[in-house]
Design an enzyme around this catalytic site. Structure first.
Site, PDB file in Angstrom:
ATOM      1  CE  LYS A 302       6.426 -13.352  -6.390  1.00  0.00           C
ATOM      2  NZ  LYS A 302       6.176 -14.256  -7.541  1.00  0.00           N
ATOM      3  CG  HIS A 519       1.775  -0.872   6.120  1.00  0.00           C
ATOM      4  ND1 HIS A 519       1.037  -1.302   5.034  1.00  0.00           N
ATOM      5  CD2 HIS A 519       3.066  -0.863   5.696  1.00  0.00           C
ATOM      6  CE1 HIS A 519       1.819  -1.536   4.008  1.00  0.00           C
ATOM      7  NE2 HIS A 519       3.064  -1.270   4.371  1.00  0.00           N
TER       8      HIS A 519
END
Length: 684
Positions: A302, A519
């Site tokens: 992407k 995260h």
């Protein structure tokens, strides 16, 4: 009359600060300084201080206020379960794990633990003119002189890899030990219940306390995006507009060398059968959709606009045929937007791959020559864990893992010891605040075990395991920090990506060596490590919208559970290009979280405050944004006029943590000794 008296006091304080100035009042304006020289991070900080001088709060608001009385949930000690020998041993083991973190972690030598170089100190810089640095088998060692090299007397000793491997094994045994899991699970559940009772009993009082604070609300609180990648810091509409603009204004500019010939921007798009009119957000296809879930390989694609790697090279790379010209222009536009927003800040990560020592010179030239410094932005270095890719591609100069480590750290030690030999890199390091380690954690990897090759002997095409790479990154960074601190220079935090998809060993190794992590959603599967991260107050920069596209649906994200339990969590964007739609991706992240988890104003303020604390902006700025004692625990470290976090909330968090640590210490006393427990449960 009282209101008028308060206004007079406020005016007097403003006039006093304006006339007398401050230690930063002599700084030049940003434009003047850029024309004269490159500003340091501290000089950039001074601009923010100067811009806020005439809006200073009255002196009475600068001192921490005591927390108002509030309802507390107390557990009667007479009715509490008495700690048995098993619980005592568990508490001793948890304290042992905490001591292991202290054994490895570099903490700057100042009360605030600040990594910047401007914290007031009376310690003179050390003369390092005779220092010698040697890099052998993945480890750089610093010696006072050549005689010390012969004697083997290094200045900044760090535990050897064999010791680290044993400590890692011990951490994993503690994390998997049944009684530890039971105890930590119950404690986490109790912490969550305590918070819910607290909110039920005190939410109105917290809201009332916030309403008494003049001027301050969520929109004018400082919020730092502590986890965002530079190459995707813009949104997709911004990138599309920029590409179309370049096609209109510079179609004949030569931008790439491909297939043995130079191509102009117009020729590149003609080869793709695309025109500026046909381009759209859908055509770019840079947003992460359902097809990227658990497919990190597709997510990486992407980054290629229109699925074309050549467009990524032209627009999103700093090292290309046009020397990163387009990316520099894009970056400047993003920096200008951030400066206009004022209360939003960011720490952008930019890559050093380790394929060649010359990468540092190119990065320094690109960043400094294009004047990509801003009061609202600090820069971080991310090192992708791509050794296997370089080996398979036959990259020249990367024959072993030692070569990769050498390419990353050798220029840093050289620029620190001899800045005159490489002034641009020495200047760049003044603007770097932290290091990160990134890549797909879900890839299978071998465990650390006896006989694992050393870095010089790691010549296989397989990636070294995550804990192995964490050790060699951090042991060198720790020594570099010690050297820079001795010279009075800024130091670097270590804030790796961890716990997005990896195993328990990833989180255990980060607990030992990381200042904070990005995260951390896999902590939900390890109550022991989750409890340890809470006790050690390790920062977690979480990105629920990113996780929702890659590994974990939003409704299952543990962010709010972690927040309720008191973990040091904040929100970050990760990759606005892939996950966000608006010009303010950080506000987008906050607004979605507020809607899904019904966050209160106090919750949002606490999360925003955590973002500033986790960041590595300068000490003087944190004092300005959070208060003069921001690093202290509890109410003493919270200035509600700055943070908008109710003193009631801060007092609750501090008292809860203090009680939790006190329980461990008191229960561990019933154990014979930590060493006895270690020998009893973890014989090697």
């Amino acid at each position: 009359d009282v209101a008028e008296a308060e206004m007079e006091q406020l005016r007097a304080s403003m006039e006093l600060e304006t006339t007398e100035g401050s230690e930063w009042s002599h700084a030049l304006t940003y434009t003047e300084k850029m024309q004269a020289n490159i500003p340091s991070n501290e000089e950039l900080a001074s601009l923010i201080l100067r811009s806020s001088m005439n809006r200073s709060v009255s002196p009475s608001l600068k001192e921490p206020e005591p927390a108002p009385e509030f309802h507390r949930l107390l557990i009667d000690p007479a009715l509490a379960e008495t700690a048995n020998s098993e619980v005592a041993d568990v508490c001793a083991l948890l304290l042992l794990a905490m001591s292991l973190r202290e054994k490895y972690l570099f903490v700057p030598d100042n009360p605030a633990g600040s990594f910047c170089s401007t914290f007031p100190t009376t310690r003179p810089p050390v003369d390092t003119s005779d220092y010698v640095v040697e890099g052998v088998d993945g480890v750089f060692r610093v010696y006072e002189n050549s005689d010390a090299v012969e004697r083997g007397e290094e200045l900044y000793p760090f535990p050897e890899f064999a010791v680290y491997a044993k400590d890692m094994y011990q951490m994993l045994r503690i994390a998997s030990y049944g009684p530890c899991k039971t105890f930590c699970y119950k404690r986490l559940e109790l912490l969550e219940a305590k918070f819910r009772f607290h909110v039920s009993l005190n939410s109105n009082k917290e809201g009332g306390e916030q309403k008494t604070v003049p001027h301050r609300d969520f929109y004018n609180l400082r919020k730092v995006d502590v986890h965002v990648h530079h190459s995707s810091c813009m949104n997709q509409k911004h990138l599309l507009t920029f590409i179309k603009q370049k096609l209109r204004e510079s179609p004949d500019e030569t931008v790439i060398f491909r297939d043995g010939k130079e191509l102009t921007l117009k020729e590149v798009f003609e080869s793709l059968n695309l025109t500026a009119y046909e381009l759209s957000v859908d055509t770019l296809d840079v947003h992460a959709h359902n097809d990227t879930f658990h497919r990190f390989d597709k997510f990486n694609l992407k980054y290629n606009p229109c699925g074309q790697s050549r467009l990524r090279e032209i627009f999103l790379k700093s090292n290309n045929y046009i020397n990163g010209k387009y990316l520099a222009e894009l970056t400047r536009q993003v920096l200008d937007q951030l400066e206009g927003l004022k209360y939003q800040l960011a720490e952008y990560r930019i890559s050093i791959y380790g394929r060649s020592p010359g990468e540092w010179d190119k990065l320094a030239g690109w960043l400094l020559d294009n004047k990509l410094l801003s009061p609202n932005v600090r820069w971080m270095i991310q090192t992708p864990r791509l050794f296997s890719v370089y080996k398979e591609a036959g990259t020249k100069g990367v024959d072993s893992f030692h070569d990769l480590i050498h390419n990353i750290f050798a220029p840093l030690f050289e620029a620190t010891l001899r800045p005159d030999a490489n002034p641009k890199l020495a200047e760049l390091l003044k603007h770097i605040v932290a290091f990160d380690s990134v890549d797909d954690e879900s890839k299978p990897e071998r465990l650390i075990q006896k006989g694992i090759p050393s870095p010089a002997n790691w010549t296989t095409s397989k990636n070294p395991p995550f804990p192995y790479q964490m050790y060699y990154m951090y042991c060198n960074l720790s020594r570099l920090n010690s050297l820079r601190q001795a010279k009075g220079l800024n130091t670097f935090a270590f804030r790796p990506h961890c716990g997005e998809a990896g195993g328990t060993d990833h989180l255990a190794s980060a607990f030992l060596v990381a200042t904070s992590i990005n995260h951390g959603i896999m902590l939900r599967k390890s109550p022991v490590l989750q409890h340890l991260y809470y006790l050690a107050n390790v920062g977690l920069a979480m990105s629920p919208l990113s996780n929702n596209a890659l590994f974990l649906s939003y409704s299952a994200n543990p962010f709010y559970n972690f927040f309720e339990r008191g973990l040091n969590v904040t929100l970050s964007t990760d990759d606005p290009l892939q996950f966000h739609y608006s010009k303010e991706p950080l506000i987008e992240e906050y607004s979605v979280a507020k809607a899904v988890w019904k966050l209160s104003a106090a919750d949002l303020s606490e999360i925003a405050k955590n973002s500033v604390l986790q960041s590595n902006f300068e000490h003087v700025l944190k004092e300005q944004w959070l208060g003069p004692n921001y690093w202290k625990d509890g109410v003493a470290g919270n200035t509600i006029a700055k943070t908008n976090v109710p003193q009631i909330r801060v007092a609750f968090r501090a008292e809860t943590r203090e009680a939790e640590v006190g329980l461990l210490k008191n229960s561990a006393l019933l154990s014979q000794a930590i060493e006895d427990v270690k020998l009893k449960l973890f014989r090697f």
